[in-house]
Design an enzyme around this catalytic site. Structure first.
Site, PDB file in Angstrom:
ATOM      1  N   CYS A  42       0.898  -1.161   0.000  1.00 43.38           N
ATOM      2  CA  CYS A  42       0.000   0.000   0.000  1.00 43.38           C
ATOM      3  C   CYS A  42       0.929   1.201   0.000  1.00 43.38           C
ATOM      4  O   CYS A  42       1.554   1.507   1.013  1.00 43.38           O
ATOM      5  CB  CYS A  42      -0.909   0.016   1.224  1.00 43.38           C
ATOM      6  SG  CYS A  42      -1.948   1.497   1.276  1.00 43.38           S
TER       7      CYS A  42
ATOM      8  N   SER B 242      -1.310   2.099   4.662  1.00 43.70           N
ATOM      9  CA  SER B 242      -1.016   0.724   5.062  1.00 43.70           C
ATOM     10  C   SER B 242      -2.267  -0.124   4.961  1.00 43.70           C
ATOM     11  O   SER B 242      -2.541  -0.935   5.832  1.00 43.70           O
ATOM     12  CB  SER B 242      -0.479   0.681   6.487  1.00 43.70           C
ATOM     13  OG  SER B 242      -1.460   1.194   7.356  1.00 43.70           O
TER      14      SER B 242
END
Lengths: 121, 207
Positions: free
Chosen positions: B108, B112
């Protein structure tokens, strides 16, 4: 790129039985209690509809992007991540009118000075 | 140094972030927006109940059940919910299959995002600036640092998680595991293999 091994990590690694800390991911889920509380606050607020997860996520992305880039040896400090998480959450709570900046600052000061205590965690 | 007596306040030794978190939680509780025991429950659930074991069970099921395998790749969110795992903050979970010729790895880049229901919360390195930035630019080098050397003929696909989609990798079933039960196969599925930075373990390695 693996997590750093400190002496404390080594001690925790050898704890087992009832004293074992949760390591479902092969490492501590939360490094400190406040990280878990900050995480739970964001999930609870969005679960209960007080704010939108997507708004929180956008704020977290902004906090991560805005944070001054740390020296490489500090870039992966886990608490830094949750500090940004907390900053995004506080900002969202204020912008959504859930709390005011003044009362949040005042309350933080009360905990810092010891005027207010809370051992709930 | 002042003497100690009743009513005197002592500055808290906690870090600022902890004090700030206490302040925010206590205010939200006072306003009736959340209940402390709800937060207790969320934290407990993520610390104790939700972890990569959920994902490992999904993978092992897919390895032994061709029909589940097909549904998992076509409708990941639903197939995973069938096993009782849901709640990815509204995002869909898309499952990517690793094969001898294609290796998928998940990142990502912006924050996250991570498939919590099947993998729990992300490890520290997944949240790091290094992993988030380098995986897209030089995935093979990053994978090598994780100890995963891929043949040049293998195509590496990097998947950037978003608000709408969170990815999970279905690792290759290790060779020599034909006789293992589903429960035994679960033991071979590591968290890292479901992020795509490692392969599933072989029975000899996972002793």
């Amino acid at each position: 790129m693996s997590s750093t091994d400190s002496a404390a990590d080594q001690r925790i690694a050898y704890m087992d039985g009832d004293s074992a800390l949760p390591r479902l991911n092969g490492e501590l889920v939360f490094e400190a209690p406040w990280e878990g509380r900050a995480f739970g606050l964001a999930v609870a607020l969005t679960d209960q509809g007080a704010c939108e997860w997507e708004d929180f996520r956008a704020g977290l992305i902004a906090e991560i992007a805005d944070a001054p880039s740390a020296p490489s040896d500090q870039a992966d400090v886990p608490s830094a991540y949750y500090e940004r998480w907390l900053a995004a959450l506080a900002r969202l709570a204020v912008s959504e009118g859930l709390v005011s900046q003044d009362e949040l600052d005042l309350r933080t000061g009360e905990y810092a000075s010891g005027e207010r205590e809370d051992d709930h965690w | 140094m002042s003497g100690e007596h009743e009513g005197e306040h002592h500055p808290s030794p906690e870090p600022y972030a902890a004090l700030r978190t206490r302040a925010l939680e206590s205010l939200l509780v006072e306003k009736g927006l959340i209940a402390s025991d709800v937060i207790d429950e969320i934290v407990r659930t993520f610390e104790q109940d939700i972890g990569p074991l959920n994902g490992a069970k999904v993978v092992a099921r897919a390895w032994v059940d061709p029909e589940y395998h097909r549904r998992l790749l076509e409708h990941g969110t639903e197939a995973i919910a069938d096993m009782g795992y849901q709640g990815a903050q509204g995002a869909d979970i898309v499952v990517l299959e690793n094969t001898p010729t294609v290796h998928n790895v998940v990142v990502c880049t912006l924050c996250s995002c991570y498939p919590w229901p099947v993998l729990g919360l992300p490890p520290a390195w997944y949240k790091s600036e290094a992993y988030r930035s380098r995986t897209v630019i030089e995935p093979r080098a990053v994978l090598r640092e994780f100890g995963l050397e891929l043949d040049e003929s293998v195509e590496v696909r990097v998947w950037d998680s978003s608000a709408d989609v969170r990815y999970m990798v279905l690792p290759e079933r290790p060779t020599g595991t034909e006789s293992l039960s589903e429960a035994e196969l679960v033991e071979l599925v590591t968290r890292d293999s479901m992020i795509g930075v490692a392969k599933a373990g072989s029975p000899a390695v996972v002793a």
